[in-house]
Every structure is written in C-alpha cells, then in structure tokens.
Design an enzyme around this catalytic site. Structure first.
Site, PDB file in Angstrom:
ATOM      1  N   HIS A  62       0.799  -1.038   0.084  1.00 31.18           N
ATOM      2  CA  HIS A  62      -0.091  -0.198  -0.199  1.00 31.18           C
ATOM      3  C   HIS A  62       0.892   1.312   0.160  1.00 31.18           C
ATOM      4  O   HIS A  62       2.069   1.231   0.377  1.00 31.18           O
ATOM      5  CB  HIS A  62      -0.889  -0.121   1.079  1.00 31.18           C
ATOM      6  CG  HIS A  62      -0.479   0.202   2.472  1.00 31.18           C
ATOM      7  ND1 HIS A  62       0.235  -1.091   3.071  1.00 31.18           N
ATOM      8  CD2 HIS A  62      -0.169   0.882   3.504  1.00 31.18           C
ATOM      9  CE1 HIS A  62       0.451  -0.881   4.441  1.00 31.18           C
ATOM     10  NE2 HIS A  62       0.644   0.542   4.612  1.00 31.18           N
ATOM     11  N   HIS A  64       0.894   5.131   1.331  1.00 32.02           N
ATOM     12  CA  HIS A  64       0.340   6.381   2.318  1.00 32.02           C
ATOM     13  C   HIS A  64       1.225   7.750   1.869  1.00 32.02           C
ATOM     14  O   HIS A  64       2.326   7.681   1.737  1.00 32.02           O
ATOM     15  CB  HIS A  64       1.233   6.074   3.741  1.00 32.02           C
ATOM     16  CG  HIS A  64       0.756   5.040   4.860  1.00 32.02           C
ATOM     17  ND1 HIS A  64      -0.463   5.502   5.434  1.00 32.02           N
ATOM     18  CD2 HIS A  64       0.818   3.935   4.794  1.00 32.02           C
ATOM     19  CE1 HIS A  64      -0.834   4.549   6.100  1.00 32.02           C
ATOM     20  NE2 HIS A  64      -0.007   3.354   5.885  1.00 32.02           N
ATOM     21  N   TYR A 126       3.666   9.294  11.701  1.00 28.31           N
ATOM     22  CA  TYR A 126       2.812   8.250  11.646  1.00 28.31           C
ATOM     23  C   TYR A 126       3.221   7.535  10.247  1.00 28.31           C
ATOM     24  O   TYR A 126       3.582   6.508   9.936  1.00 28.31           O
ATOM     25  CB  TYR A 126       1.289   8.049  11.683  1.00 28.31           C
ATOM     26  CG  TYR A 126       0.616   6.837  11.222  1.00 28.31           C
ATOM     27  CD1 TYR A 126       0.847   5.634  12.054  1.00 28.31           C
ATOM     28  CD2 TYR A 126      -0.105   6.722  10.137  1.00 28.31           C
ATOM     29  CE1 TYR A 126       0.021   4.496  11.606  1.00 28.31           C
ATOM     30  CE2 TYR A 126      -0.549   5.764   9.470  1.00 28.31           C
ATOM     31  CZ  TYR A 126      -0.593   4.353  10.330  1.00 28.31           C
ATOM     32  OH  TYR A 126      -1.038   3.556  10.032  1.00 28.31           O
TER      33      TYR A 126
END
Length: 178
Positions: A62, A64, A126
């Site tokens: 994935h 981000h 994060y």
C-alpha cells in the site's frame, strides 16, 4: 508550530489529506525498481497539478501520502487522476505487470482519506515511523505507543451473537420478520 497557508489568486487555504491506497488484489509488488518508479511518477503527477506531497511512504502492499490539495480540486478527482495516470505510466515502464494485473489497472478501487488539521506532525510521524511497522509486530507497536491512538485495553470485546438470533447488537430488537 506555524502552519503554512497556501494561496491562489483570491484564496488562502490549508487543505491537507492523509490518503492510503493499494495495488489491485493488495499484491505485494511495490519494491525495488517498481517502488522507485512509482515514487517518481506520483511526484511528477502531483507537480503537474500543483499538489504538494508533504510526506509519503511506499509499503510493499500500500501507499501512504500526506497531500496538500488546492481547494479547486476535489479529493476524488485528484485520486482518480493519480491512480489512473500512474497506472498507465507504470504499465508503460513495466510491461511484464500486465500478466499479473490485466486491463492496465494497477490500483484497487477505492482509497482511505482523512483530513488533517492541527495534528499534521503526528500524521507525518505515523507515515514515517508507524507505517513502517511490519504487520506481525503491529500489536506490539500499539502496546508501545508507536502506532495510532488505540492503546491496550481501550478496545471493547465484541460479544458473539446467539445462535438463531437475528439481532447482533445489544439493546436492539430484531424488528418484524419479513
């Protein structure tokens, strides 16, 4: 901490979004040469539209990104543009992927988006640190406070439904049977 306000001809804006999207079938194909090409392609496409990539991280399955999107573009149109054009560019550079994916669709349908307010530094951290935690260590990372706001003991256990019951939530009546 001072927030950077962007400007258009008659507008001052600060629209930042945390976006996560995945390859089709969530295949773990984002590594080595493909990974560097995807990063380069996304940077180039964002530059064309005047979108700033504040933070980004490519995981094997994935992506981000923390984007500053001008208010003249909707998040949906930006994501359609990024996923559509990058998919075509990825298949142009890596023709062997067409056997795995077919139809020149590299990305899965849909994405996760969250607006970013004054907690931009937390979300950037994060993406830099928390997103790099392998899945098998995610529970340990949560207990250590690295990943996300959920700490141990906050999640409530979910009761399993009784056999034959149509009601799955406590305190709800099942309603009329049709």
């Amino acid at each position: 901490m001072a927030q950077k306000a962007y400007s258009l001809s008659h507008t001052k804006w600060m629209c930042k979004y945390h976006i996560v999207f995945t390859p089709k079938y969530r295949r773990k194909v984002i590594y080595n040469q493909i990974r560097s090409d995807i990063g380069e392609i996304l940077r180039k496409l964002c530059e064309y539209k005047g979108i700033e990539i504040i933070e980004g991280h490519l995981m094997p399955d994935h992506v981000h990104v923390l984007l500053a999107i001008p208010p003249k573009y909707s998040v949906a149109s930006v994501m359609g543009y990024l996923k559509g054009k990058s998919s075509l560019m990825i298949f142009d550079r890596h023709a062997n992927l067409k056997y795995k994916f077919g139809n020149r669709k590299f990305w899965a349908e849909g994405y996760y988006v969250s607006t970013v307010g004054l907690n931009e530094a937390t979300i950037a951290k994060y993406i830099r640190v928390g997103a790099g935690v392998p899945r098998h260590r995610a529970g340990q990372a949560e207990r250590e406070g690295v990943r996300g706001p959920l700490q141990e003991g906050v999640m409530l256990p979910v009761r399993p439904a009784r056999h034959g019951s149509r009601c799955t939530r406590p305190g709800r009546s099942p309603g009329p049977r049709l």
